[in-house]
Design a protein around this motif. Structure first.
Motif, PDB file in Angstrom:
ATOM      1  N   ALA A   4      -4.509 -15.406  33.296  1.00 39.76           N
ATOM      2  CA  ALA A   4      -4.421 -15.027  34.471  1.00 39.76           C
ATOM      3  C   ALA A   4      -3.087 -14.279  34.948  1.00 39.76           C
ATOM      4  O   ALA A   4      -2.929 -13.529  35.826  1.00 39.76           O
ATOM      5  CB  ALA A   4      -4.747 -15.806  35.764  1.00 39.76           C
ATOM      6  N   ALA A   5      -1.923 -14.980  33.909  1.00 38.69           N
ATOM      7  CA  ALA A   5      -0.646 -14.338  34.520  1.00 38.69           C
ATOM      8  C   ALA A   5      -0.358 -13.112  34.227  1.00 38.69           C
ATOM      9  O   ALA A   5       0.468 -12.631  35.265  1.00 38.69           O
ATOM     10  CB  ALA A   5       0.214 -15.157  33.644  1.00 38.69           C
ATOM     11  N   GLU A   6      -1.063 -12.371  33.635  1.00 38.05           N
ATOM     12  CA  GLU A   6      -0.666 -10.833  33.408  1.00 38.05           C
ATOM     13  C   GLU A   6      -0.931  -9.962  34.648  1.00 38.05           C
ATOM     14  O   GLU A   6      -0.174  -9.191  34.830  1.00 38.05           O
ATOM     15  CB  GLU A   6      -1.310 -10.464  32.222  1.00 38.05           C
ATOM     16  CG  GLU A   6      -0.962  -8.676  31.887  1.00 38.05           C
ATOM     17  CD  GLU A   6      -1.588  -8.255  30.596  1.00 38.05           C
ATOM     18  OE1 GLU A   6      -1.205  -7.065  30.230  1.00 38.05           O
ATOM     19  OE2 GLU A   6      -2.292  -8.859  29.568  1.00 38.05           O
ATOM     20  N   ALA A   7      -1.965 -10.400  34.906  1.00 32.42           N
ATOM     21  CA  ALA A   7      -2.537  -9.524  36.406  1.00 32.42           C
ATOM     22  C   ALA A   7      -2.402 -10.339  37.843  1.00 32.42           C
ATOM     23  O   ALA A   7      -2.559  -9.687  38.787  1.00 32.42           O
ATOM     24  CB  ALA A   7      -4.134  -9.242  35.923  1.00 32.42           C
ATOM     25  N   PHE A   8      -1.679 -11.346  37.660  1.00 32.30           N
ATOM     26  CA  PHE A   8      -1.869 -12.401  39.046  1.00 32.30           C
ATOM     27  C   PHE A   8      -0.964 -11.589  39.956  1.00 32.30           C
ATOM     28  O   PHE A   8      -1.527 -11.673  41.053  1.00 32.30           O
ATOM     29  CB  PHE A   8      -0.860 -13.483  38.603  1.00 32.30           C
ATOM     30  CG  PHE A   8      -1.018 -14.491  39.585  1.00 32.30           C
ATOM     31  CD1 PHE A   8      -2.291 -15.489  39.647  1.00 32.30           C
ATOM     32  CD2 PHE A   8       0.084 -15.006  40.149  1.00 32.30           C
ATOM     33  CE1 PHE A   8      -2.158 -16.485  40.482  1.00 32.30           C
ATOM     34  CE2 PHE A   8       0.087 -16.053  41.280  1.00 32.30           C
ATOM     35  CZ  PHE A   8      -1.116 -16.524  41.510  1.00 32.30           C
ATOM     36  N   ASP A   9       0.033 -10.950  39.504  1.00 36.10           N
ATOM     37  CA  ASP A   9       0.672 -10.174  40.753  1.00 36.10           C
ATOM     38  C   ASP A   9       0.130  -9.001  41.249  1.00 36.10           C
ATOM     39  O   ASP A   9       0.751  -8.457  42.218  1.00 36.10           O
ATOM     40  CB  ASP A   9       2.204 -10.027  40.416  1.00 36.10           C
ATOM     41  CG  ASP A   9       3.057 -10.983  40.406  1.00 36.10           C
ATOM     42  OD1 ASP A   9       2.713 -12.145  40.774  1.00 36.10           O
ATOM     43  OD2 ASP A   9       4.224 -10.919  39.893  1.00 36.10           O
TER      44      ASP A   9
ATOM     45  N   LEU B 117       1.929 -25.557  35.441  1.00 37.55           N
ATOM     46  CA  LEU B 117       1.413 -26.162  34.121  1.00 37.55           C
ATOM     47  C   LEU B 117       1.317 -24.927  32.977  1.00 37.55           C
ATOM     48  O   LEU B 117       1.394 -25.195  31.845  1.00 37.55           O
ATOM     49  CB  LEU B 117       0.022 -26.267  34.552  1.00 37.55           C
ATOM     50  CG  LEU B 117      -0.944 -27.034  33.477  1.00 37.55           C
ATOM     51  CD1 LEU B 117      -0.173 -28.297  32.843  1.00 37.55           C
ATOM     52  CD2 LEU B 117      -2.395 -27.495  33.961  1.00 37.55           C
ATOM     53  N   ALA B 118       1.270 -23.448  33.509  1.00 37.22           N
ATOM     54  CA  ALA B 118       1.019 -22.433  32.586  1.00 37.22           C
ATOM     55  C   ALA B 118       2.301 -22.011  32.144  1.00 37.22           C
ATOM     56  O   ALA B 118       3.279 -21.228  33.010  1.00 37.22           O
ATOM     57  CB  ALA B 118       0.216 -21.260  33.249  1.00 37.22           C
ATOM     58  N   PRO B 119       2.555 -21.928  30.927  1.00 39.05           N
ATOM     59  CA  PRO B 119       3.769 -21.306  30.285  1.00 39.05           C
ATOM     60  C   PRO B 119       4.249 -20.011  30.609  1.00 39.05           C
ATOM     61  O   PRO B 119       5.279 -19.307  31.034  1.00 39.05           O
ATOM     62  CB  PRO B 119       3.822 -21.500  28.916  1.00 39.05           C
ATOM     63  CG  PRO B 119       2.751 -22.724  28.642  1.00 39.05           C
ATOM     64  CD  PRO B 119       1.936 -22.474  29.786  1.00 39.05           C
ATOM     65  N   ARG B 120       2.929 -19.187  30.636  1.00 41.84           N
ATOM     66  CA  ARG B 120       3.203 -17.534  30.789  1.00 41.84           C
ATOM     67  C   ARG B 120       3.644 -17.400  32.410  1.00 41.84           C
ATOM     68  O   ARG B 120       4.191 -16.467  32.647  1.00 41.84           O
ATOM     69  CB  ARG B 120       1.793 -16.897  30.566  1.00 41.84           C
ATOM     70  CG  ARG B 120       1.818 -16.846  28.871  1.00 41.84           C
ATOM     71  CD  ARG B 120       0.566 -16.322  28.652  1.00 41.84           C
ATOM     72  NE  ARG B 120       0.207 -16.247  27.281  1.00 41.84           N
ATOM     73  CZ  ARG B 120      -1.006 -15.963  26.577  1.00 41.84           C
ATOM     74  NH1 ARG B 120      -1.958 -15.405  27.297  1.00 41.84           N
ATOM     75  NH2 ARG B 120      -1.283 -15.956  25.360  1.00 41.84           N
ATOM     76  N   MET B 121       3.005 -18.221  33.164  1.00 46.46           N
ATOM     77  CA  MET B 121       3.324 -18.338  34.531  1.00 46.46           C
ATOM     78  C   MET B 121       4.793 -18.375  34.932  1.00 46.46           C
ATOM     79  O   MET B 121       5.770 -17.715  35.403  1.00 46.46           O
ATOM     80  CB  MET B 121       2.610 -19.097  35.593  1.00 46.46           C
ATOM     81  CG  MET B 121       1.121 -18.829  35.658  1.00 46.46           C
ATOM     82  SD  MET B 121       0.694 -17.541  36.885  1.00 46.46           S
ATOM     83  CE  MET B 121      -1.075 -17.347  36.955  1.00 46.46           C
TER      84      MET B 121
END
Length: 217
Positions: free
Chosen positions: A14-19, A76-80
């Motif tokens: 989810a990190a890529e599109a989170f913003d 918890l998520a490294p990409r975040m």
């Protein structure tokens, strides 16, 4: 029971599109300004030490750092975490971020003036235990800020967001009365501020329950 690796995978993806969500990325000036005003009113006088639990891509961390606070973020998520680090670095702001369990952040003996968490408690298998952990990280006189609600989250009308999520105690969010009842024994005072009617915060009008719980130890 939810699986930690599956949860990590979900939020990493989810990190890529989170913003792209207006209240996540705070890219619109009105939305960003609305959150900035509220955070400045809720937070202690800067500079203070802030722990942003479940910090995601670091949008609230960025606002708090810009206001003069010393911010630590955990997710918890490294990409975040990668995106949070990049966001503050691009803004020329200091911030310390690390990958870890939001329910029991590995902050050692460090204590904070403000612990903030937004839209996180519904994902936790034991949210009441997490609340005790968070309050324990506050200095005397410190503030616990929980921005929560009950909303139509991904999977609420169909499959759970990860296997086992339907068994989470607060799956889909938590009513302010229930959250206040869980926090009240841990703190000296608390109040709840409704947020549903402030469309600027969400980038659109919403019709579900959203609020902030502000507690002091």
């Amino acid at each position: 029971m939810t699986d930690t690796s599956e949860i990590t995978d979900y939020w990493n993806a989810a990190a890529e599109a989170f913003d792209d969500e207006p209240d996540h990325g705070l890219r619109a000036a009105r939305t960003r300004a609305a959150w900035d005003r509220l955070l400045r009113g809720w937070a202690p006088i800067p500079p203070s030490d802030v722990l942003d639990i479940g910090c995601g891509t670091g949008s609230l961390s960025e606002l708090l750092a810009a206001a003069g606070h010393r911010v630590t973020g955990v997710d918890l998520a490294p990409r975040m975490i990668e995106r949070a680090q990049s966001k503050l670095a691009s803004a020329g702001l200091p911030g310390h971020f690390f990958v870890g369990d939001a329910a029991a952040p590995a902050t050692g003996d460090e204590q904070f003036d403000l612990v903030v968490s937004r839209h996180l408690v519904w994902t936790l298998p034991d949210p009441k235990a997490a609340l005790r952990e968070w309050v324990a990280r506050l200095r005397p006189g410190g503030t616990l800020l929980l921005i929560e609600g009950r909303w139509r989250e991904a999977g609420q009308s169909g499959e759970p967001y990860v296997a086992g999520a339907e068994t989470l105690p607060w799956n889909g969010g938590v009513h302010s009365d229930d959250l206040a009842a869980a926090v009240e024994p841990l703190v000296a005072a608390l109040r709840v501020e409704p947020l549903s009617d402030n469309a600027d915060l969400w980038g659109r009008a919403v019709d579900d329950l959203r609020y902030a719980l502000i507690a002091h130890v």
